[in-house]
Design a protein around this motif. Structure first.
Motif, PDB file in Angstrom:
ATOM      1  N   GLU A  54       0.833  -1.197   0.000  1.00 64.37           N
ATOM      2  CA  GLU A  54       0.000   0.000   0.000  1.00 64.37           C
ATOM      3  C   GLU A  54       0.866   1.244   0.000  1.00 64.37           C
ATOM      4  O   GLU A  54       2.058   1.189   0.284  1.00 64.37           O
ATOM      5  N   ALA A 102      -3.776   0.590  -2.444  1.00 62.06           N
ATOM      6  CA  ALA A 102      -3.063  -0.685  -2.430  1.00 62.06           C
ATOM      7  C   ALA A 102      -3.027  -1.278  -3.832  1.00 62.06           C
ATOM      8  O   ALA A 102      -3.906  -1.007  -4.659  1.00 62.06           O
ATOM      9  N   SER A 153      -8.494   1.291  -3.329  1.00 61.55           N
ATOM     10  CA  SER A 153      -8.216   2.324  -2.333  1.00 61.55           C
ATOM     11  C   SER A 153      -9.346   2.392  -1.325  1.00 61.55           C
ATOM     12  O   SER A 153     -10.452   1.905  -1.555  1.00 61.55           O
ATOM     13  N   SER A 192      -5.887   0.052   5.350  1.00 57.16           N
ATOM     14  CA  SER A 192      -4.783  -0.414   4.511  1.00 57.16           C
ATOM     15  C   SER A 192      -4.954  -1.888   4.151  1.00 57.16           C
ATOM     16  O   SER A 192      -4.768  -2.289   2.992  1.00 57.16           O
ATOM     17  N   MET A 194      -5.768  -3.691   0.452  1.00 57.04           N
ATOM     18  CA  MET A 194      -5.016  -4.827  -0.094  1.00 57.04           C
ATOM     19  C   MET A 194      -5.959  -5.953  -0.511  1.00 57.04           C
ATOM     20  O   MET A 194      -5.788  -6.566  -1.569  1.00 57.04           O
ATOM     21  N   ALA A 210       1.207   1.095  -6.400  1.00 59.76           N
ATOM     22  CA  ALA A 210       0.387   1.806  -5.419  1.00 59.76           C
ATOM     23  C   ALA A 210       0.849   3.253  -5.265  1.00 59.76           C
ATOM     24  O   ALA A 210       0.033   4.180  -5.229  1.00 59.76           O
TER      25      ALA A 210
END
Length: 238
Positions: free
Chosen positions: A39, A51, A94, A109, A113, A162
């Motif tokens: 990220e 990410a 995101s 975060s 991912m 990213a």
């Protein structure tokens, strides 16, 4: 007798470069495709956390892959294009500032991912994630690697994708609202950004209101309100 100086470099002078060894082990164990996850944007005061998930082509790995923070902007842009051209799959996702405020930056975060992996055009059997935590809800096995972007080429590729993607998003925000210089500092807490916030205040849905200094302002306001209510109550009692 003077001590001889060793002819080998000290350990702290060695710079670790990412390689494909973790991916090769996964392939040997029958866990292919392997996706790297990373990220960008955990620390800024504004903008989303972005990410990326990347499945590299073992036969066409771009040269120069590294932790995006150790590359120049020009190097990142060049490698970004090379990754998109050669990788077997790239997914990007995101979580916006409001989402970060709602669930906190760590969970945001990891969620970014997870979404990036889900966006891949191929189905990985193994994921390598940068950091200490494995994103919850992945449909495959996952190994978390501390400083993974300096150890795994797949994670390094994801860190570049990213970072470049987020930088472009913040540059767009800066063009839409030139008061904060977002296109220069990408939302980080630089002196220019902090000064602009003091002058203009934060922007709803752009700034992360759960971050300091915004959170500190809210706490101060709550304390002042409590004191006013207390003083009012004392006056009535008198």
């Amino acid at each position: 007798m003077a001590r001889q100086r060793p002819d080998s470099p000290p350990l702290f002078d060695l710079v670790q470069k990412p390689d494909f060894s973790f991916e090769k082990k996964a392939i040997k164990d029958g866990l292919w495709p392997v996706a790297g996850l990373d990220e960008a944007g955990r620390g800024p005061l504004a903008g989303p956390v972005v990410a990326a998930a990347v499945v590299l082509n073992p036969k066409r790995i771009p040269k120069g892959l590294d932790d995006s923070k150790r590359l120049t902007a020009a190097q990142r842009e060049e490698l970004f294009e090379a990754i998109l051209k050669t990788a077997l799959g790239v997914g990007v996702s995101s979580v916006c500032a409001e989402g970060i405020d709602r669930i906190n930056i760590l969970r945001a975060s990891l969620e970014a991912m997870r979404r990036a992996l889900a966006a891949l055009p191929v189905t990985p059997l193994m994921a390598l994630a940068d950091g200490r935590d494995v994103p919850p809800g992945l449909p495959c096995d996952c190994k978390a690697l501390i400083k993974g972007d300096q150890r795994s080429q797949s994670i390094a590729a994801a860190s570049i994708v990213a970072k470049v993607t987020r930088d472009r998003m913040m540059q767009g925000c800066g063009q839409a609202d030139g008061r904060y210089g977002l296109e220069v500092h990408m939302g980080y807490a630089t002196e220019r950004h902090r000064t602009a916030i003091e002058v203009h205040g934060p922007v709803t849905r752009l700034h992360r209101m759960s971050f300091a200094p915004f959170r500190l302002v809210e706490v101060t306001q709550e304390v002042e309100l409590d004191l006013l209510e207390l003083d009012s109550g004392n006056e009535k009692a008198a």
